[in-house]
Design a protein around this motif. Structure first.
Motif, PDB file in Angstrom:
ATOM      1  N   ILE A  49      47.952  52.202  22.549  1.00  0.00           N
ATOM      2  CA  ILE A  49      47.837  53.630  23.010  1.00  0.00           C
ATOM      3  C   ILE A  49      46.471  53.589  23.916  1.00  0.00           C
ATOM      4  O   ILE A  49      46.324  54.118  25.138  1.00  0.00           O
ATOM      5  CB  ILE A  49      47.735  54.631  21.987  1.00  0.00           C
ATOM      6  N   ASP A  50      45.292  53.103  23.364  1.00  0.00           N
ATOM      7  CA  ASP A  50      43.993  53.038  23.925  1.00  0.00           C
ATOM      8  C   ASP A  50      44.157  52.198  25.283  1.00  0.00           C
ATOM      9  O   ASP A  50      43.594  52.613  26.394  1.00  0.00           O
ATOM     10  CB  ASP A  50      42.889  52.561  23.052  1.00  0.00           C
ATOM     11  N   ALA A  51      44.859  51.189  25.188  1.00  0.00           N
ATOM     12  CA  ALA A  51      44.963  50.303  26.251  1.00  0.00           C
ATOM     13  C   ALA A  51      45.931  50.751  27.555  1.00  0.00           C
ATOM     14  O   ALA A  51      45.722  50.795  28.572  1.00  0.00           O
ATOM     15  CB  ALA A  51      45.145  48.846  26.038  1.00  0.00           C
ATOM     16  N   GLU A  52      47.123  51.069  26.863  1.00  0.00           N
ATOM     17  CA  GLU A  52      48.098  51.383  27.990  1.00  0.00           C
ATOM     18  C   GLU A  52      48.689  53.108  28.269  1.00  0.00           C
ATOM     19  O   GLU A  52      48.888  53.278  29.223  1.00  0.00           O
ATOM     20  CB  GLU A  52      49.368  50.865  27.271  1.00  0.00           C
ATOM     21  N   TYR A  53      48.091  53.862  27.382  1.00  0.00           N
ATOM     22  CA  TYR A  53      48.291  55.333  27.641  1.00  0.00           C
ATOM     23  C   TYR A  53      47.060  56.169  27.139  1.00  0.00           C
ATOM     24  O   TYR A  53      46.785  57.043  26.088  1.00  0.00           O
ATOM     25  CB  TYR A  53      49.606  55.857  26.731  1.00  0.00           C
ATOM     26  N   PRO A  54      45.912  55.824  27.744  1.00  0.00           N
ATOM     27  CA  PRO A  54      44.594  56.369  27.150  1.00  0.00           C
ATOM     28  C   PRO A  54      44.548  58.122  27.401  1.00  0.00           C
ATOM     29  O   PRO A  54      43.764  58.671  26.824  1.00  0.00           O
ATOM     30  CB  PRO A  54      43.534  55.877  28.159  1.00  0.00           C
ATOM     31  N   ASP A  55      45.428  58.374  28.328  1.00  0.00           N
ATOM     32  CA  ASP A  55      45.518  59.925  28.786  1.00  0.00           C
ATOM     33  C   ASP A  55      46.092  60.789  27.558  1.00  0.00           C
ATOM     34  O   ASP A  55      45.558  61.872  27.232  1.00  0.00           O
ATOM     35  CB  ASP A  55      46.173  60.141  29.838  1.00  0.00           C
ATOM     36  N   VAL A  56      46.951  60.000  26.820  1.00  0.00           N
ATOM     37  CA  VAL A  56      47.434  60.682  25.960  1.00  0.00           C
ATOM     38  C   VAL A  56      46.611  61.466  24.694  1.00  0.00           C
ATOM     39  O   VAL A  56      46.379  62.497  24.228  1.00  0.00           O
ATOM     40  CB  VAL A  56      48.654  59.933  24.969  1.00  0.00           C
ATOM     41  N   GLU A  79      57.970  53.949  21.489  1.00  0.00           N
ATOM     42  CA  GLU A  79      59.251  53.033  21.732  1.00  0.00           C
ATOM     43  C   GLU A  79      58.729  51.740  22.307  1.00  0.00           C
ATOM     44  O   GLU A  79      59.306  50.727  21.866  1.00  0.00           O
ATOM     45  CB  GLU A  79      60.183  53.906  22.842  1.00  0.00           C
ATOM     46  N   GLN A  80      57.915  51.692  23.301  1.00  0.00           N
ATOM     47  CA  GLN A  80      57.642  50.413  23.919  1.00  0.00           C
ATOM     48  C   GLN A  80      56.774  49.542  23.112  1.00  0.00           C
ATOM     49  O   GLN A  80      56.878  48.427  22.892  1.00  0.00           O
ATOM     50  CB  GLN A  80      56.594  50.899  25.379  1.00  0.00           C
ATOM     51  N   PHE A  81      55.709  50.413  22.226  1.00  0.00           N
ATOM     52  CA  PHE A  81      54.833  49.345  21.166  1.00  0.00           C
ATOM     53  C   PHE A  81      56.012  48.960  20.107  1.00  0.00           C
ATOM     54  O   PHE A  81      55.835  47.805  19.818  1.00  0.00           O
ATOM     55  CB  PHE A  81      53.893  50.264  20.709  1.00  0.00           C
ATOM     56  N   LYS A  82      56.741  49.720  19.808  1.00  0.00           N
ATOM     57  CA  LYS A  82      57.781  49.369  18.573  1.00  0.00           C
ATOM     58  C   LYS A  82      58.554  48.187  18.931  1.00  0.00           C
ATOM     59  O   LYS A  82      58.875  47.324  18.166  1.00  0.00           O
ATOM     60  CB  LYS A  82      58.468  50.529  18.027  1.00  0.00           C
ATOM     61  N   ALA A  83      59.035  48.118  20.232  1.00  0.00           N
ATOM     62  CA  ALA A  83      59.862  46.989  20.706  1.00  0.00           C
ATOM     63  C   ALA A  83      59.173  45.698  20.904  1.00  0.00           C
ATOM     64  O   ALA A  83      59.732  44.844  20.713  1.00  0.00           O
ATOM     65  CB  ALA A  83      60.231  47.327  22.246  1.00  0.00           C
ATOM     66  N   ARG A  84      57.749  45.559  20.841  1.00  0.00           N
ATOM     67  CA  ARG A  84      56.973  44.575  20.780  1.00  0.00           C
ATOM     68  C   ARG A  84      56.283  44.151  19.614  1.00  0.00           C
ATOM     69  O   ARG A  84      55.664  43.164  19.492  1.00  0.00           O
ATOM     70  CB  ARG A  84      56.232  44.379  21.861  1.00  0.00           C
ATOM     71  N   PHE A  85      56.399  45.261  18.565  1.00  0.00           N
ATOM     72  CA  PHE A  85      55.877  44.945  17.186  1.00  0.00           C
ATOM     73  C   PHE A  85      56.290  43.927  16.550  1.00  0.00           C
ATOM     74  O   PHE A  85      57.776  44.026  16.206  1.00  0.00           O
ATOM     75  CB  PHE A  85      55.583  46.362  16.518  1.00  0.00           C
ATOM     76  N   VAL A  86      55.688  43.084  15.765  1.00  0.00           N
ATOM     77  CA  VAL A  86      56.358  41.899  15.006  1.00  0.00           C
ATOM     78  C   VAL A  86      56.374  42.570  13.526  1.00  0.00           C
ATOM     79  O   VAL A  86      54.912  42.574  13.029  1.00  0.00           O
ATOM     80  CB  VAL A  86      55.750  40.674  15.383  1.00  0.00           C
ATOM     81  N   LYS A  87      57.324  42.609  12.782  1.00  0.00           N
ATOM     82  CA  LYS A  87      57.131  43.150  11.428  1.00  0.00           C
ATOM     83  C   LYS A  87      56.776  42.342  10.318  1.00  0.00           C
ATOM     84  O   LYS A  87      56.595  42.727   9.304  1.00  0.00           O
ATOM     85  CB  LYS A  87      58.624  43.777  11.204  1.00  0.00           C
ATOM     86  N   THR A  88      56.855  41.268  10.513  1.00  0.00           N
ATOM     87  CA  THR A  88      56.337  40.094   9.409  1.00  0.00           C
ATOM     88  C   THR A  88      54.969  40.006   9.597  1.00  0.00           C
ATOM     89  O   THR A  88      54.149  39.821  10.465  1.00  0.00           O
ATOM     90  CB  THR A  88      57.031  38.821   9.748  1.00  0.00           C
TER      91      THR A  88
END
Length: 89
Positions: A49-56, A79-88
């Protein structure tokens, strides 16, 4: 939800960051994230969020509520972050 609300001792989390992770949790985005990696998810989510959506975060801090625009941006971010998050671990 309890895991999401935990904070490190003497390191309070800004309210807007708490709101963002609670938003993700209450919308079901964390339902399939194993409890053992929730802390990492939260940390990496805030970095994203800090890097990609700082305005939020700035808008949340300024408005003190989730406006329609903030909700749309936050939904897109989660949704964007969750798509790239590795759960392991």
């Amino acid at each position: 939800m309890v895991e999401v609300l935990k904070q490190d001792e003497y390191i309070p989390m800004p309210v807007e960051k708490q709101v963002m992770i609670i938003f993700a949790a209450t919308r079901g985005y964390l339902d399939d994230i194993p409890t053992g990696v929730l802390g990492r998810f939260e940390k990496e989510f805030h970095e994203f969020i800090d890097a990609e959506y700082p305005d939020v975060a700035r808008e949340l801090a300024r408005e003190k509520k989730i406006s329609d625009q903030i909700e749309q941006e936050l939904t897109r971010a989660v949704e964007q972050f969750k798509a790239r998050f590795v759960k392991t671990p």
